[in-house]
Design an enzyme around this catalytic site. Structure first.
Site, PDB file in Angstrom:
ATOM      1  N   LYS A 113      38.852  38.634  41.033  1.00 14.00           N
ATOM      2  CA  LYS A 113      39.933  39.687  41.093  1.00 14.00           C
ATOM      3  C   LYS A 113      40.743  39.389  40.064  1.00 14.00           C
ATOM      4  CE  LYS A 113      42.655  42.483  44.393  1.00 14.00           C
ATOM      5  NZ  LYS A 113      43.962  42.633  43.697  1.00 14.00           N
TER       6      LYS A 113
ATOM      7  N   LYS B 181      31.510  43.637  46.439  1.00 16.29           N
ATOM      8  CA  LYS B 181      31.230  45.367  46.505  1.00 16.29           C
ATOM      9  C   LYS B 181      29.817  45.330  47.046  1.00 16.29           C
ATOM     10  CE  LYS B 181      34.199  46.194  42.285  1.00 16.29           C
ATOM     11  NZ  LYS B 181      34.229  46.038  41.053  1.00 16.29           N
TER      12      LYS B 181
END
Ligand code: IVH
Length: 774
Positions: free
Chosen positions: A125, A299
């Site tokens: 991230k 994801k």
């Protein structure tokens, strides 16, 4: 100052350097911090002198000369760009079991068999700011910041200066139109160099690389952006004219082929164990990276599954961000100040000896409320442990007992720190219980509250008025020009008076008044949110706007609701954990019918409830037992609640999705106050409130009320509901004559009968799927 005509060449060189520095410093103060240090006239004089010197010594024009920068920069703002597909954010997870829970949730939603595995990507991230870049036929045509997710700022010119963002897509196979998304960031070294240069030039430094990246991108003058070594990682996309990949992993590969950088640490994993392993690896590589990452993003790899999983409010179901744990540091608590919020809530703020936590210098921390100070036993002078978790404001975790303590416990003030010194009161719940929140009782008379209210009103998610920051609001309020939000729209009549103030020149006043005018025409959800009603946040405001569609309907119904408000016990019951709407109506019906007399008296409340109100489930009975304890209190409470049933207008407000009885009471209470009604009227006289956007209307089920019943086989109930709502339908839990469609699977019972009774059209699951074209 030496006249330009008399300068020697050596003096001219020196003077041009000085001017470039000074002008750039003022550019930054003006654009980045909204804090101009000189008047526009003085600024213009600097620019003029620079131009005159350059005209005399053309060979001395510097590469970064202020004259080469876009001339009109100071008055231009970013245009608005509506994203083709909204830019949402991710929900956060902090613990190991949340990764497992995420995997389990996905499997449940998709109804996967135990043998089927789910593939995920685990990506670092990146701690920067997200950006959406639109390509048409492979050409970069527009770039926008995230903004509020729906509409961002047009930063095309600035993004074009970022080397890692291609102006033309490489390779082939890209859709004719695509919004490529990713993170703009600044590396550690570049950040340090930028700050060192700023410090040397006497300019403000940035707190962290992310702020520096955001500040660098949001420059009106793209020459400034160009001088900052911003970088970009692509990891997602928005609107696209053709599908181009079947999995996230494949999509990342494509983005790379088209000329983007993608994060080299990304991996593809399977199962919860894979998610955890990827997190552990990422935590290990983190200190060795040249840029900040603040967690891992998981994801679901298959894009068809992502599609099915869809979104819940602001975040996708198919992805989650696992944040790295908070970073801690020790420092001294130097003082505790008191701040007054817009609703009068009093928040203590800790003033700390500056300390670096996770790369950020921290000087303030929130303390939430008086009880927290007491619970932690904080004394001014204590050594405390401070922690930053991701982006949130730092918190004080605890006092270091071994260090010398402050002399005495903190005494919470009893009066508002504002000039009126109004008494503070403890806030009570709807049911009259005291809470930990203290409020200033001064309401609109309290100058601090008024200011906080105005601050909320102009804030980004409310009216979003540029150039009306803390300083300007304070100045104008002190002058007596701003007493209520409507006064903002009357500032135009004070143009000449404002011009007499320090630091307000023709241009800045012109800009300010122009940005106020721009907001005279406002969306209904922003208008509602801007009122600053307690418990009415953004989501609630949007739901209210969608429901009422026009400001007139919203205001009229809210006023009526104020006259028909639910009483405190009714509100408390409706809000009791474990008690759903069916249980509440069962309790109220029971109270009205008085059947309780027939129930044997020697049983526990739980047992008596079971006999008296068979519709209550175990959870509801436990909730009532916990709240009332014995039969007599329950009976009295239920009777009281039944006498407090609100009227239709109140129920309409409360029944809007995401509102509920508690927020509805806040809305009703707000409109019950004369001065609030006057404030709204006054404001409406100045504004043009746009009708709310209606939900999708161009689908077969738009505007219809749909009920799902029985078991569905090709999708789960949640999935079906999400899909229907996406297509503009309203999903309801019960069948009435207002229902348009009932989708019934095997095992459908009473709802199917109700449908027949009301003559509502019934579809099978397959027919439904054919209808919505899924
Ligand atoms: S995917 C629907 N992938 O984290 C949102 N986001 O809270 C899809 N971010 O706004 C976002 N690295 O600014 C995604 N590899 C990554 C990311 C990432 C950083 C940021 C992004 C987003 C925020 C989500």
């Amino acid at each position: 100052m030496i006249p330009v005509a008399d300068l020697t060449e050596a003096e001219a060189v020196q003077e041009l350097t000085r001017l470039a520095d000074e002008i750039s410093r003022h550019d930054i103060a003006y654009h980045q911090h909204d804090e101009p240090e000189i008047s526009d006239a003085d600024y213009d004089a600097l620019k003029r002198r620079n131009t005159e010197i350059e005209a005399r010594f053309p060979h001395l024009v510097r590469e970064n000369s202020p004259s080469l920068k876009v001339g009109a920069a100071r008055s231009e703002k970013f245009g608005a760009v509506e994203h083709g597909v909204p830019m949402l954010s991710l929900d956060n997870a902090f613990a190991d079991d949340e990764a497992a829970e995420f995997d389990a949730r996905i499997r449940r939603f998709l109804r996967l068999s135990p043998t089927e595995t789910v593939g995920y990507t685990a990506e670092p991230k990146i701690d920067g700011l997200s950006c959406s870049i639109r390509y048409v036929k492979g050409e970069l045509v527009q770039a926008a910041t995230r903004g509020d997710g729906r509409v961002g700022e047009d930063v095309t010119a600035n993004v074009r200066t970022i080397r890692e963002i291609p102006h033309k897509l490489a390779g082939s196979g890209w859709p004719d139109e695509i919004e490529v998304r990713g993170e703009i960031y600044l590396g550690h070294e570049e950040f340090a160099a930028l700050n060192a240069a700023a410090a040397e030039a006497g300019q403000k430094t940035y707190a962290n690389p992310r702020n520096a990246a955001a500040g660098s991108l949001r420059q009106i003058d793209s020459a400034i952006t160009a001088a900052r070594p911003l970088r970009f990682f692509a990891y997602a996309w928005g609107a696209h004219s053709q599908p181009f990949a079947q999995t996230q992993w494949e999509a990342l590969q494509k983005l790379k082929d088209w000329g983007f950088q993608t994060t080299p640490q990304s991996v593809r994993v399977e199962n919860a164990a894979g998610l955890l392993a990827a997190y552990a690896t990422m935590e290990q590589v983190r200190p060795h990276l040249a840029y900040d990452i603040d967690g891992v993003v998981y994801k679901v790899d298959r894009l068809d599954w992502q599609q099915r999983l869809g979104f819940v409010s602001r975040a996708p179901r198919w992805g989650i961000a696992r944040k790295f744990p908070a970073q801690q540091a020790r420092t001294i608590l130097e003082a505790i100040d008191i701040q007054v919020g817009r609703t009068g809530a009093i928040t203590p703020v800790a003033r700390l000896h500056p300390v670096t936590v996770g790369g950020v210098v921290v000087v303030n921390a929130t303390l939430h409320n008086a009880d927290e100070i007491a619970r932690k036993g904080l004394r001014v002078g204590d050594t405390v442990i401070l922690q930053r978790a991701g982006d949130v404001i730092p918190q004080i975790v605890s006092v270091v007992e071994d260090e010398p303590r402050g002399p005495e416990p903190f005494e919470f003030p009893t009066h508002c720190p504002c000039p009126l010194h109004t008494e503070l009161v403890r806030e009570t719940t709807a049911a009259g219980a005291e809470t930990v929140v203290r409020r200033c009782s001064g309401e609109f008379a309290c100058p601090f509250q008024k200011l906080a209210h105005l601050r909320h009103f102009v804030s980004r998610r409310a009216f979003d008025i540029e150039g009306l920051g803390e300083k300007q609001l304070t100045t104008f309020s002190e002058k007596g020009w701003l007493n209520s939000p409507a006064d903002i729209f009357r500032l135009k009549d004070r143009r000449d008076e404002i011009l007499t103030l320090d630091r307000f020149g023709e241009t800045s006043v012109g800009n300010l008044l122009a940005s106020i005018e721009e907001r005279r025409n406002i969306e209904l959800d922003r208008f509602i949110y801007g009122l600053g009603i307690r418990h009415v946040g953004e989501t609630t405001s949007t739901a209210l706007a969608r429901h009422f569609e026009t400001v007139a309907r919203f205001v009229e119904t809210s006023k009526l609701a104020a006259e028909q408000m639910a009483g405190p016990l009714y509100a408390e019951l409706s809000d009791l954990d474990g008690l759903g709407p069916t249980a509440v109506s069962a309790v109220l019906e029971f109270a009205r019918s008085g059947q309780g007399l027939l129930v044997p008296p020697d049983l526990s409340l739980e047992a008596r409830l079971r006999l008296a109100i068979p519709k209550l489930n175990t959870k509801a009975r436990a909730a009532l037992e916990a709240r009332f304890g014995d039969w007599a209190s329950f009976e009295a409470g239920a009777r009281q609640a039944a006498s407090e049933i609100p009227g239709d207008a109140f129920l309409e407000v409360a029944s809007v999705d995401a509102v509920g009885v508690v927020a509805a009471r806040m809305i009703a209470e707000f409109f019950a106050e004369d001065h609030n009604r006057a404030l709204v009227e006054d404001l409406l006289a100045e504004l043009e409130v746009k009708d709310a956007e209606r939900p999708k209307t161009d689908t077969a089920v738009a505007g219809k009320t749909v009920v799902f019943t029985g078991s569905l086989e090709r999708m789960t109930r949640d999935e079906a509901k999400a899909q229907a709502e996406r297509l503009g339908a309203k999903v309801s839990g019960s069948v009435s004559k207002k229902t348009d469609l009932v989708v019934a699977g095997p095992g459908a019972g009473s709802k199917l009968k109700d449908a027949e009774k009301h003559g509502v059209q019934v579809l099978t699951e397959d027919e439904w799927i054919a209808l919505v074209g899924a």
